[in-house]
Motif scaffolding. Structure first.
Motif, PDB file in Angstrom:
ATOM      1  N   GLY A  86       0.823  -1.193   0.000  1.00  0.00           N
ATOM      2  CA  GLY A  86       0.000   0.000   0.000  1.00  0.00           C
ATOM      3  C   GLY A  86       0.860   1.247   0.000  1.00  0.00           C
ATOM      4  N   GLU A  87       0.337   2.298   0.602  1.00  0.00           N
ATOM      5  CA  GLU A  87       1.060   3.559   0.659  1.00  0.00           C
ATOM      6  C   GLU A  87       1.909   3.612   1.928  1.00  0.00           C
ATOM      7  OE1 GLU A  87      -1.787   6.658   0.462  1.00  0.00           O
ATOM      8  OE2 GLU A  87      -2.615   6.010  -1.477  1.00  0.00           O
ATOM      9  N   TYR A  88       3.119   4.085   1.811  1.00  0.00           N
ATOM     10  CA  TYR A  88       4.031   4.154   2.961  1.00  0.00           C
ATOM     11  C   TYR A  88       4.798   5.466   2.917  1.00  0.00           C
ATOM     12  CZ  TYR A  88       7.979   3.279   6.062  1.00  0.00           C
ATOM     13  OH  TYR A  88       8.911   3.372   7.061  1.00  0.00           O
TER      14      TYR A  88
ATOM     15  N   ASN B  80      -6.691  -2.517   2.358  1.00  0.00           N
ATOM     16  CA  ASN B  80      -8.038  -2.780   2.896  1.00  0.00           C
ATOM     17  C   ASN B  80      -8.591  -1.593   3.679  1.00  0.00           C
ATOM     18  OD1 ASN B  80      -6.437  -2.849   5.146  1.00  0.00           O
ATOM     19  ND2 ASN B  80      -7.240  -4.809   5.915  1.00  0.00           N
ATOM     20  N   GLY B  81      -7.832  -0.522   3.792  1.00  0.00           N
ATOM     21  CA  GLY B  81      -8.306   0.658   4.502  1.00  0.00           C
ATOM     22  C   GLY B  81      -7.741   0.796   5.902  1.00  0.00           C
TER      23      GLY B  81
ATOM     24  N   LYS C 209     -10.430  -0.426   9.930  1.00  0.00           N
ATOM     25  CA  LYS C 209     -11.426   0.432   9.299  1.00  0.00           C
ATOM     26  C   LYS C 209     -12.787   0.350   9.992  1.00  0.00           C
ATOM     27  CE  LYS C 209     -12.617  -3.057   5.815  1.00  0.00           C
ATOM     28  NZ  LYS C 209     -12.671  -3.350   4.349  1.00  0.00           N
ATOM     29  N   ASN C 210     -13.034  -0.709  10.799  1.00  0.00           N
ATOM     30  CA  ASN C 210     -14.304  -0.838  11.522  1.00  0.00           C
ATOM     31  C   ASN C 210     -14.273  -0.144  12.883  1.00  0.00           C
ATOM     32  OD1 ASN C 210     -12.647  -2.499  12.969  1.00  0.00           O
ATOM     33  ND2 ASN C 210     -13.937  -4.330  12.768  1.00  0.00           N
TER      34      ASN C 210
END
Length: 304
Positions: free
Chosen positions: A18-20, A40-41, A62-63
């Motif tokens: 992902g983004e880092y 996955n967020g 994310k939850n």
């Protein structure tokens, strides 16, 4: 209440990076402190080592769930706090993503468990507090269930005994605050066989069978025994109200020790004899003087 009611959400593997944004090592791997937003967020901010979460960090799902604590090779390992989506919380030790060691679990309904954990379950010695009734279970656990010797403490009484599959079973006793104990045992009653073809399995709770009631066993310090007094012979002291009669033949008491005679208790015989002799001498002198006066009175008067 089960501590597994809030199922943990699997964290995103680092394969999809992902983004880092953060530090890297010479090989270009995430190394040091950094921030990551996973596909996955989920998000993570903390320490990395050779491309994996290692050290102190915060992982946000994310939850709404989040973990704040130590990591090792992308797994929760060490001391950390996990806050679940329903609001329950665990604070304690972790081993490879499992609650393992000592920790406290705070349940949504206000209950708490404080004690030992093994492979994600309550296991070992621990205390479960029931917020609704104010009671608490203090004792052994096995695989998340109350198992073994324990004490169930209520507001005005308590039960001491053995638990099997979270229910009391076998010998035990109730201790009441009014000052008595009720001894007995929990037994399982056998249900009569039913003729119906389909049987519904209903768990049978143990039933308490009382045997006797006793008073509380209180500890009291032992008083030291009184010192031993050696036996002594009684001594009779003679009274001095009446004088001792001379020549008395009364034998002295065996319990009276021989003592020197005193003037107050026993006057000597010599003093009595001298006193009588002096009285006789005074009487003789008085009689002589009387006779001389009579002779003088009888003498004739001289004539002129």
């Amino acid at each position: 209440m089960s501590d597994l009611g809030s199922e943990e959400i699997e964290e995103e593997a680092e394969n999809d990076l992902g983004e880092y944004e953060g530090e890297r090592n010479e090989a270009g791997e995430r190394h040091g402190h950094g921030k990551a937003r996973l596909p996955n967020g989920d998000t993570y901010e903390g320490d990395y080592a050779n491309g994996k979460r290692s050290g102190q960090g915060t992982y946000r799902f994310k939850n709404g769930a989040r973990y704040i604590g130590e990591y090792l090779d992308n797994k929760k390992h060490g001391h950390g706090t996990f806050i679940y989506p329903d609001g329950s919380k665990y604070e304690g030790d972790w081993v490879e993503d499992q609650r393992h060691g000592n920790g406290v679990y705070y349940y949504v309904n206000g209950d708490t468990y404080t004690g030992e954990w093994f492979n994600h379950y309550r296991h070992g010695q621990g205390t479960y507090f029931y917020a609704l009734t104010g009671s608490k279970y203090v004792g052994s656990w096995a695989n998340g269930q109350q198992e073994g010797a324990a004490e169930l403490i209520h507001l005005n009484h308590r039960y001491q005994g053995k638990f099997v599959n979270k229910n009391p079973f076998g010998p035990g006793k109730y201790i009441f605050d009014i000052g008595c104990e009720q001894h007995g045992e929990y037994i399982r009653e056998e249900k009569p066989e039913e003729e119906e073809e389909e049987e519904i399995l209903v768990p049978v709770l143990p039933k308490w069978k009382a045997h006797r009631i006793t008073s509380l066993t209180l500890w009291t310090p032992e008083e030291p025994p009184p010192p031993e007094v050696p036996p002594t012979t009684s001594v009779e002291i003679p009274t001095i109200e009446e004088p001792v009669v001379e020549g008395s033949t009364e034998a002295p008491s065996e319990s009276v020790e021989a003592t020197e005679p005193s003037e107050a208790t026993s006057p000597p015989k010599e003093s009595e004899e001298e006193e009588e002799a002096s009285k006789d001498d005074q009487g003789d002198q008085a009689s002589l003087m009387t006779e001389e006066k009579e002779d003088e009175a009888r003498e004739p008067e001289p004539q002129d």
